[in-house]
Enzyme design. Structure first.
Site, short mmCIF file in Angstrom:
data_model
loop_
_atom_site.label_atom_id
_atom_site.label_comp_id
_atom_site.label_asym_id
_atom_site.label_seq_id
_atom_site.Cartn_x
_atom_site.Cartn_y
_atom_site.Cartn_z
N ASN A 1 0.87 -1.18 0.00
CA ASN A 1 0.00 0.00 0.00
C ASN A 1 0.91 1.23 0.00
OD1 ASN A 1 -1.86 2.01 0.43
ND2 ASN A 1 -2.34 1.43 2.55
N LYS B 1 0.19 4.31 -0.49
CA LYS B 1 -0.40 5.56 0.03
C LYS B 1 -0.02 6.72 -0.90
CE LYS B 1 -0.24 3.49 4.59
NZ LYS B 1 -0.14 3.67 6.03
N HIS C 1 -9.67 2.24 4.35
CA HIS C 1 -8.42 2.31 5.13
C HIS C 1 -8.62 3.30 6.28
CE1 HIS C 1 -4.28 3.15 6.21
NE2 HIS C 1 -3.98 2.00 5.64
N GLU D 1 -6.84 5.56 7.37
CA GLU D 1 -6.48 6.96 7.04
C GLU D 1 -7.63 7.66 6.32
OE1 GLU D 1 -2.78 5.93 5.16
OE2 GLU D 1 -1.97 5.41 7.13
N GLU E 1 -6.13 -4.01 10.52
CA GLU E 1 -5.03 -3.10 10.81
C GLU E 1 -5.31 -2.32 12.08
OE1 GLU E 1 -2.79 -2.16 6.94
OE2 GLU E 1 -4.48 -0.80 7.01
N GLY F 1 2.20 2.59 10.73
CA GLY F 1 3.21 3.62 10.56
C GLY F 1 3.93 4.00 11.84
N SER G 1 2.87 -1.89 10.49
CA SER G 1 4.31 -2.03 10.74
C SER G 1 4.85 -3.42 10.38
CB SER G 1 4.64 -1.64 12.18
OG SER G 1 4.31 -0.28 12.42
P1 PGA Z 1 2.48 0.51 7.73
O1 PGA Z 1 1.05 0.78 7.02
O2 PGA Z 1 2.97 -0.80 7.19
O3 PGA Z 1 3.35 1.67 7.31
O4 PGA Z 1 2.26 0.45 9.19
C1 PGA Z 1 0.13 -0.25 6.83
C2 PGA Z 1 -1.12 0.31 6.20
O5 PGA Z 1 -1.55 1.40 6.56
O6 PGA Z 1 -1.72 -0.32 5.30
#
Ligand code: PGA
Length: 250
Positions: free
Chosen positions: A9, A11, A95, A97, A167, A173, A212
């Site tokens: 992903n 982003k 997601h 976000e 998630e 992140g 992560s």
């Molecule tokens: P990350 O993001 O691996 O940077 O924690 C995962 C995601 O948001 O899909």
């Protein structure tokens, strides 16, 4: 047997040129992902270029969102029929976000899931709890509610091709991943929730862990019985690191 699925992903990262370079590097390091399905979820602007690049690779293309209407006066939006013309197979929906920064509700997620199934795009529907919810023992209620609301009214037979990404928001992140056993427990609850809607079809639904994930911890997640893959953010931006994740079993 569920085919494991690991998705990058990206982003809000990567220009067209950077996207092309990534695929060249990944294909070189990982020409054959074996039994694993590997998916790249790129920004809309890179999808056309990636359609060309991925054509000769085993990797699948995903979008990071879509809008439920096919066309109309919706400035800034992109629809399922548009994505299909770019050979997109998967679409990330809901997601955290998008839920947090763009105020997406469960009802929107549900409309998007239905729109993608209506066009034979396969949704990767994201669910997960905040740290406050986790600390208040609210994880189960949160993810159960998100699964039920996100899938409301979706015909049972469509659910077999659904992917869900669990998630935990506190792990995204932050460099702080969930323990694989804890992720397994929540993912098994998610599967039970799908079972309450669709019976045995739940055994076909692939459920990823995200938050992560990196080369150093992927194997622990993949070893869990209900975890069928990963949705990888930060560590998917570097083709070397992502290749190590995809080849976790090599
Ligand atoms: P990350 O993001 O691996 O940077 O924690 C995962 C995601 O948001 O899909």
């Amino acid at each position: 047997m569920r085919q494991p699925i690991i998705a990058a992903n990206w982003k809000l990262h990567k220009t067209i040129a950077e996207a092309r370079q990534f695929v060249a590097a990944l294909s070189q390091q990982c020409p054959d992902p074996g039994p694993l399905e590997v998916v790249i979820a790129a920004p809309f602007t890179a999808l056309a270029a990636l359609q060309e690049e991925l054509h000769t690779t085993p990797f699948q293309l995903a979008a990071q969102d879509l809008f439920w209407e096919n066309s109309g006066a919706y400035t800034g939006e992109v629809s399922a029929p548009m994505l299909l013309k770019l050979a997109v197979t998967y679409v990330i929906i809901g997601h955290s976000e998008r839920r947090e920064y763009f105020s997406e509700t469960d009802e929107w997620v549900n409309r998007k899931v239905k729109a993608s199934f209506d066009h034979d795009l396969l949704p990767i529907m994201c669910v997960g709890e905040t740290l406050a919810e986790r600390e208040a023992d609210g994880t189960e209620a949160k993810v159960e509610g998100q699964v039920l609301a996100g899938l409301a009214g979706v015909p049972k037979d469509r659910l077999a091709s659904l992917v869900i990404a669990y998630e935990p928001i506190w792990a995204i992140g932050t460099g702080r991943n969930a323990y694989p056993e804890d992720a397994q427990a929540t993912i098994s609850l998610i599967r039970a929730t799908v079972r309450s809607l669709a019976g045995e079809v739940a055994d076909e639904v692939r459920i990823q862990y995200g938050g992560s994930v990196k080369a150093g911890n992927i194997a622990g997640f993949m070893a869990q019985p209900d975890i069928d893959g990963a949705l990888v953010g930060g560590a998917s931006l570097d083709p070397d690191e992502f290749a190590l994740i995809v080849r976790y079993d090599a």
